[in-house]
Design an enzyme around this catalytic site. Structure first.
Site, PDB file in Angstrom:
ATOM      1  N   GLY A  74       3.220   2.159  11.059  1.00 53.74           N
ATOM      2  CA  GLY A  74       3.020   1.378  12.263  1.00 53.74           C
ATOM      3  C   GLY A  74       2.652  -0.057  11.951  1.00 53.74           C
ATOM      4  N   ALA A  75       1.782  -0.235  10.926  1.00 53.30           N
ATOM      5  CA  ALA A  75       1.336  -1.575  10.557  1.00 53.30           C
ATOM      6  C   ALA A  75       0.673  -1.504   9.196  1.00 53.30           C
ATOM      7  CB  ALA A  75       0.366  -2.126  11.602  1.00 53.30           C
ATOM      8  N   MET A  76       0.426  -2.689   8.604  1.00 53.59           N
ATOM      9  CA  MET A  76      -0.240  -2.784   7.313  1.00 53.59           C
ATOM     10  C   MET A  76      -1.214  -3.942   7.343  1.00 53.59           C
ATOM     11  SD  MET A  76      -0.865  -1.827   4.308  1.00 53.59           S
ATOM     12  CE  MET A  76      -2.049  -2.685   3.265  1.00 53.59           C
ATOM     13  N   HIS A  98      -7.045  -1.704  15.288  1.00 54.05           N
ATOM     14  CA  HIS A  98      -7.152  -0.906  14.053  1.00 54.05           C
ATOM     15  C   HIS A  98      -6.949  -1.784  12.825  1.00 54.05           C
ATOM     16  CE1 HIS A  98      -6.310   2.908  11.682  1.00 54.05           C
ATOM     17  NE2 HIS A  98      -5.804   1.971  10.882  1.00 54.05           N
ATOM     18  N   GLU A  99      -5.895  -2.586  12.837  1.00 52.75           N
ATOM     19  CA  GLU A  99      -5.597  -3.410  11.661  1.00 52.75           C
ATOM     20  C   GLU A  99      -6.631  -4.511  11.463  1.00 52.75           C
ATOM     21  OE1 GLU A  99      -3.425  -2.268   9.655  1.00 52.75           O
ATOM     22  OE2 GLU A  99      -2.800  -0.753  11.100  1.00 52.75           O
ATOM     23  N   GLU A 116       0.848  -1.194   0.000  1.00 57.99           N
ATOM     24  CA  GLU A 116       0.000   0.000   0.000  1.00 57.99           C
ATOM     25  C   GLU A 116       0.884   1.245   0.000  1.00 57.99           C
ATOM     26  OE1 GLU A 116      -4.103   1.494   2.066  1.00 57.99           O
ATOM     27  OE2 GLU A 116      -2.529   0.825   3.392  1.00 57.99           O
ATOM     28  N   ASN A 134      -2.655  -6.150   5.482  1.00 53.53           N
ATOM     29  CA  ASN A 134      -2.751  -7.237   4.511  1.00 53.53           C
ATOM     30  C   ASN A 134      -3.722  -8.300   5.015  1.00 53.53           C
ATOM     31  OD1 ASN A 134      -0.299  -6.058   3.227  1.00 53.53           O
ATOM     32  ND2 ASN A 134       0.710  -6.923   5.018  1.00 53.53           N
ATOM     33  N   HIS A 153      -9.674  -3.307   9.729  1.00 52.23           N
ATOM     34  CA  HIS A 153      -9.485  -3.244   8.278  1.00 52.23           C
ATOM     35  C   HIS A 153      -9.857  -4.548   7.575  1.00 52.23           C
ATOM     36  CE1 HIS A 153      -7.837   0.618   7.327  1.00 52.23           C
ATOM     37  NE2 HIS A 153      -6.814   0.523   8.148  1.00 52.23           N
ATOM     38  N   GLU A 171      -9.491   4.274   6.468  1.00 52.71           N
ATOM     39  CA  GLU A 171      -8.689   4.669   7.632  1.00 52.71           C
ATOM     40  C   GLU A 171      -9.489   5.356   8.733  1.00 52.71           C
ATOM     41  OE1 GLU A 171      -6.030   3.371   7.973  1.00 52.71           O
ATOM     42  OE2 GLU A 171      -5.333   2.882   5.955  1.00 52.71           O
TER      43      GLU A 171
END
Length: 1025
Positions: free
Chosen positions: A419-421, A455-456, A280, A423, A459, A478
């Site tokens: 911070g993070a992704m 949060h992740e 991303e 996937n 998503h 987001e």
């Protein structure tokens, strides 16, 4: 060649060159062929049938292992893998292997004879409309041509070369051709395309004719003949790529092993390396040729060849592992659900894991949740593992849709931009955002990890299951994930008082950015996807979250979540827009949500409510707020829907539900003794009370919630900055908080004083007067918390202790500084006997820097390089940034910040992903700020080389390094440097304009209120008359 190697080569050859070439790899004596077939799993059977269906169909049936079902989490499974024909599946939204048995789609299956892989090709009844919308969007978006639409990718990565840091790959993309064309254009970056082949029915075209547009990050494959319109087309490309060190695409991360590593792990004299991906927003194209746009969703098959003693991870569970060549294995993964390219992920390394399971069952099974780390660190994943399964269950219930994948993996990555992704099924994290050492980590990281995990995982529904249609709708991903992260963390840790934290941290950050003229709307036009990196900011995340929170609290959280469930169910496995979310919420609530929220998402800025009093009436006027205080008439035309959150209506209790939908209104029946707007800070706006009312509220603190106090201080501070109120009134309100002991309230007060000190502190009298004021403010709370943690104290007490000790040292409290330095001295003399408690490192390091900067800098750089604590590097860099010795900054810290390794030793070069920790602190340092900027200007080429073109890192450094200047002369210098035409500012042009606006505001504030501040300090006895 052994059978496994023959099979791998056959698969690669088939993807790129077709049946004839693949068959040559399977020829050989009859005995080896039988051996190969008898050991081949079901997914390979499909390949063999495609290559030689006539000769293999009968013989394959005699091998029971080939008839066994491949495990699949989806209801229908890969139902057609054993067929010599490929299914064309048509559904209302997607195939029911993804929707499940309750799908309302009309499913039809028609066998189509084809030599290409029988991957599922998904069609929608609305595909024509979707294509039409895409054509219309091309006028305001720079997007790929619409002549080819991908449906499925089969990607194979092989030949990982740890000496040259390269790899080979082949990708087959199944899709549809919408209009006759000789050219296929797709996204590539830093890839070398070798050969290509297209198959349409019985027609096969080959090409090595590639043209590349490096600026647009696109390559075009030109075929000699035209590809006809067809719903079943396969395009295969053979390519090579780089295992870069830029934290984008398919890249390598360096680390020092915590335990002896597997023999094949790449290493050099200083570091070992792991491999992972970060796609991303636009970096999938850096790893493989693809149609890299969020609304070009597809399914993915992924395989990767790795050393046999390492581990491969991807979005889905492992389907098979086969020996491929000496010391290597080919790991293949289950087919993914339909998703955007930026959500594909994989990793290779010396990984180990800790595991837990969800309490709920999904399709009859508990979901396995794993935290993966490089060897020796897995136990530090336990804290995250306590949260992730619970959050998956919680969101599944709240969103009324079960978590859609068969597993949930978490991976700690040693070098990471963000911070993070998120996937899908393989979420990647910066180390400090996921690992926690019970002995060595600061308590605040418990909070950070819990929130980021939530949060992740949010998503996985909001962003992955339903994806924004285009990057101008980024906030849909987001903003909601930010709100859901806070929402879930509050559910799991009510004692942490999460919403006051949100008001103090996230709302304030959103207000700060949205108060400048060069801010942007939540829905920001994005023509070129390459420009999207700059809107991963406080507007998309924090303002987006703030307006969602405002809406949820006004609709009612249960009603709001019902609307969210409607939205997710309607658009699952597809793309959506903001209007789609509003429609779902309107359906759930019966309210015209779009009419209420349109100004909040489509207009720039936020309102300030100016209050006037007359008897038992108040008049309230809304206008746009700018931190520069110079709003022009044409900038003040927006009329926002504003829930007033009024407390203090005569004869009424609680919060009145009145809203403001006009520029100005009068409200009667308001108590002159006490009233308040925006109770509990639920609305995203500021309130400008008459100065007399602000003083009155300062005597009525018992009537105010924690959120109220934070909000009132923040409003008053912002208004003073803009010239709509005075700094004296802010300081007077804060002075009334001398008995306050709540961490978040005191932090808001200290932040406001810190801003005043940053603007006016060049005047030594003001600086010293503010120091006295601060020490008086915190005296009671500091005495209560002391140095030693008390048994059973709450989470926030530890955070308060650290903040107050730091403030005491910063403001010259001799007793605290002396105690802190004595602890530092004891630690340096015998670290084992005198360890520093994790939560006390920051104040003790600060005292060392202040008392003995030369020796402390040397010691902290050594600590930074060798610390076993996951958060130790961040803490050391933050402490080093407090140095006020000009010589040390120029000769030691700035080279340390900008050095590249190699050629510099790694012990004297901050990694590019961490530059902002030291850079931000130096920019906030009165001595360090001009030295940092001078060094950046003089060494800009070195700065760019170190970042190696990573736009995220460049944008971040500009944002943290420059906005704290207070003089217009500095602004002119910045404009001259970047306006010379010698600097490419494309990566940070939006942020640069925001920097300029912030400096203008600071300069205006300094000119206007300096004497006001000094007069107040004199009047209160903090400066001698």
């Amino acid at each position: 060649m052994n059978p496994q190697s023959r099979l791998l080569n056959a698969r690669l050859a088939f993807n790129v060159h077709g049946k004839a070439r693949a068959t040559t790899f399977l020829r050989g004596n009859k005995r080896s062929s039988i051996s190969l077939l008898s050991s081949t799993p079901r997914h390979t059977t499909a390949l063999l049938r495609q290559i030689c269906p006539a000769s293999s169909a009968a013989s394959l049936s005699s091998f029971p292992r080939l008839q066994s079902n491949s495990s699949s989490f989806f209801p229908s499974g890969p139902a057609f893998l054993g067929s010599t024909t490929s299914p064309s599946i048509t559904s209302h939204r997607t195939a029911n292997r993804y929707l499940g048995p309750k799908s309302r789609g009309v499913l039809s299956v028609s066998p189509i004879a084809s030599p290409i892989s029988p991957a599922l090709i998904l069609h929608r009844h609305c595909s024509f409309d979707a294509r039409q919308r895409r054509r219309e969007a091309m006028s305001d978006r720079d997007i790929l041509p619409d002549d080819f639409k991908p449906r499925h990718y089969d990607l194979v990565i092989t030949d990982l070369d740890f000496a040259k840091w390269s790899y080979k790959g082949t990708v087959r993309i199944d899709g549809e051709v919408n209009k006759p064309t000789k050219d296929i254009t797709l996204n590539t970056l830093e890839l070398k395309l070798l050969s290509s082949k297209a198959v349409v029915g019985d027609k096969t075209l080959e090409s090595t004719n590639f043209s590349e547009d490096t600026k647009a990050q696109r390559s075009t494959v030109a075929f000699d003949q035209e590809l006809p319109v067809s719903s079943k087309v396969s395009v295969a490309i053979d390519f090579t790529g780089e295992l870069n060190h830029d934290m984008a695409g398919f890249y390598r991360s360096q680390y020092k092993p915590a335990a002896p590593a597997a023999a094949s792990v790449p290493r050099d004299d200083e570091f070992h390396y792991m491999l992972s991906t970060q796609f991303e927003s636009c970096d999938a194209r850096r790893a493989f040729p693809c149609f890299d746009e969020p609304n070009l969703k597809a399914t993915f098959d992924f395989s990767i060849e790795i050393p046999e003693d390492q581990v491969a991870l991807s979005n889905m569970p492992v389907k098979s592992t086969e020996a491929s060549s000496s010391g290597k294995k080919l790991v293949s993964f289950e087919t993914s659900p339909v998703m955007s390219t930026y959500l594909l992920a994989w990793a290779v390394g010396d990984f180990e894991y800790v595991e837990a399971f969800t309490d709920r069952k999904y399709k009859g099974k508990e979901i396995p949740v794993r935290v993966y780390t490089t060897r020796g660190l897995k136990e530090q994943g336990r804290w995250a593992l306590q949260h992730a399964p619970k959050i998956i269950d919680y969101f599944s219930e709240q969103f009324e849709i079960d978590y859609p994948l068969p597993k949930s993996d978490i991976l700690a990555v040693h070098e990471f931009t963000h911070g993070a992704m998120e996937n899908w099924g393989l979420v990647t994290y910066r180390m400090t955002a996921i690992l926690f050492d019970e002995e060595l980590s600061e308590a605040r990281f418990r909070n950070r990890i819990a929130y980021v995990v939530a949060h992740e995982l949010a998503h996985q529904w909001f962003g992955n299951l339903v994806t924004m249609d285009w990057w101008d709708e980024l906030w849909l991903n987001e903003g909601f994930a930010t709100w859901a992260g806070w929402f879930a963390t509050d559910h799991l840790h009510p004692d942490w008082e999460i919403w006051p934290q949100f008001v103090h941290e996230d709302m304030n950050a959103a207000f700060t950015l949205d108060a400048v003229r060069s801010s942007h709307p939540i829905q920001v036009p994005v023509r070129d996807a390459l420009d999207v990196n700059q809107i991963f900011d406080a507007i998309s995340y924090r303002k987006g979250c703030s307006i969602i929170r405002m809406l949820a609290l006004n609709l009612g959280v249960k009603t709001f979540l019902k609307g969210i469930a409607i939205y997710l169910k309607k658009y699952q496995y597809g793309n959506a827009k903001t209007v789609d979310l509003w429609a779902a919420l309107s359906e759930a609530s019966g309210v015209d949500v779009a009419a209420m929220m349109k100004p909040w998402t489509e207009k720039i800025g936020f309102p300030v409510l100016t209050v006037a009093e007359e008897g038992d009436q108040i008049s309230v006027k809304q206008s746009r707020f700018l931190s520069t205080g110079d709003v022009k008439p044409d900038e003040d035309e927006t009329v926002w829907w504003i829930p007033l959150g009024l407390k203090g209506k005569t004869g009424a209790e609680g919060v009145d539900s009145a809203v403001l939908t006009t520029k100005q209104s009068t409200i009667g029946g308001v108590s002159p003794e006490f009233y308040q707007l925006n109770a509990d800070a639920t609305g995203f706006y500021r309130v400008n009370y008459p100065e007399s009312r602000l003083k009155t509220l300062g005597t009525q603190l018992d009537k105010l919630s924690t959120e109220d106090k934070i909000f009132i201080i923040g409003s008053a501070s912002n208004l003073a900055f803009a010239g709509d109120a005075t700094t004296a009134s802010v300081l007077s309100f804060i002075k009334g908080l001398s008995n306050e002991t709540h961490y978040r309230v005191l932090s808001e007060a200290l932040d406001s004083i810190g801003l005043v000190r940053a603007i006016f502190g060049d005047d030594e009298d003001i600086k010293n007067g503010l120091a006295k004021f601060t020490l008086e403010l915190i005296a009671k709370a500091l005495k209560e918390v002391g140095w030693q943690a008390k048994e059973g104290e709450g989470f926030n007490a530890g955070l308060l202790r650290k903040r107050l000790l730091n403030q005491a040292i910063l403001n010259g409290d001799e007793e605290t500084t002396k105690e802190a330095f004595s602890r530092w001295t004891a630690y340096r003399s015998d670290p084992a006997a005198n360890p520093i408690p994790a939560d006390l490192r920051s104040p003790i390091y600060r005292a060392a820097i202040k008392t003995d900067p030369t020796n402390a800098v040397t010691a902290l750089k050594e600590e930074w390089f060798n610390t076993p604590a996951i958060d130790g590097k961040e803490l050391c860099l933050g402490a080093l940034s407090q140095v006020t010795d000009e010589k040390i900054i120029k000769e030691n810290l700035l080279p340390f910040l900008f050095n590249m390794s190699p050629p510099s030793p790694p012990s004297d070069a901050v990694p590019s992903a961490d530059m902002h920790y030291l850079g931000s602190g130096l920019a906030g340092n009165r001595v360090g700020r001009p030295l940092l900027w001078a060094y950046m200007k003089e060494n800009w080429n070195q700065f760019e080389a170190k970042l190696n073109g990573n736009p995220i890192l460049a944008d971040r450094m500009v944002k943290v390094s420059l906005p704290r200047f207070n003089e217009l002369a500095d602004l002119e210098d910045i404009e001259q440097f970047f306006g010379s035409g010698n600097i490419d500012t494309k990566a940070f042009d939006r942020s640069l304009e925001q920097v300029k606006d912030k400096i203008r505001g600071r300069a205006s504030y300094k000119t206007r209120d300096q004497e006001v501040v000094k007069k107040w300090l004199v009047g209160e006895g903090y400066i001698a008359k």
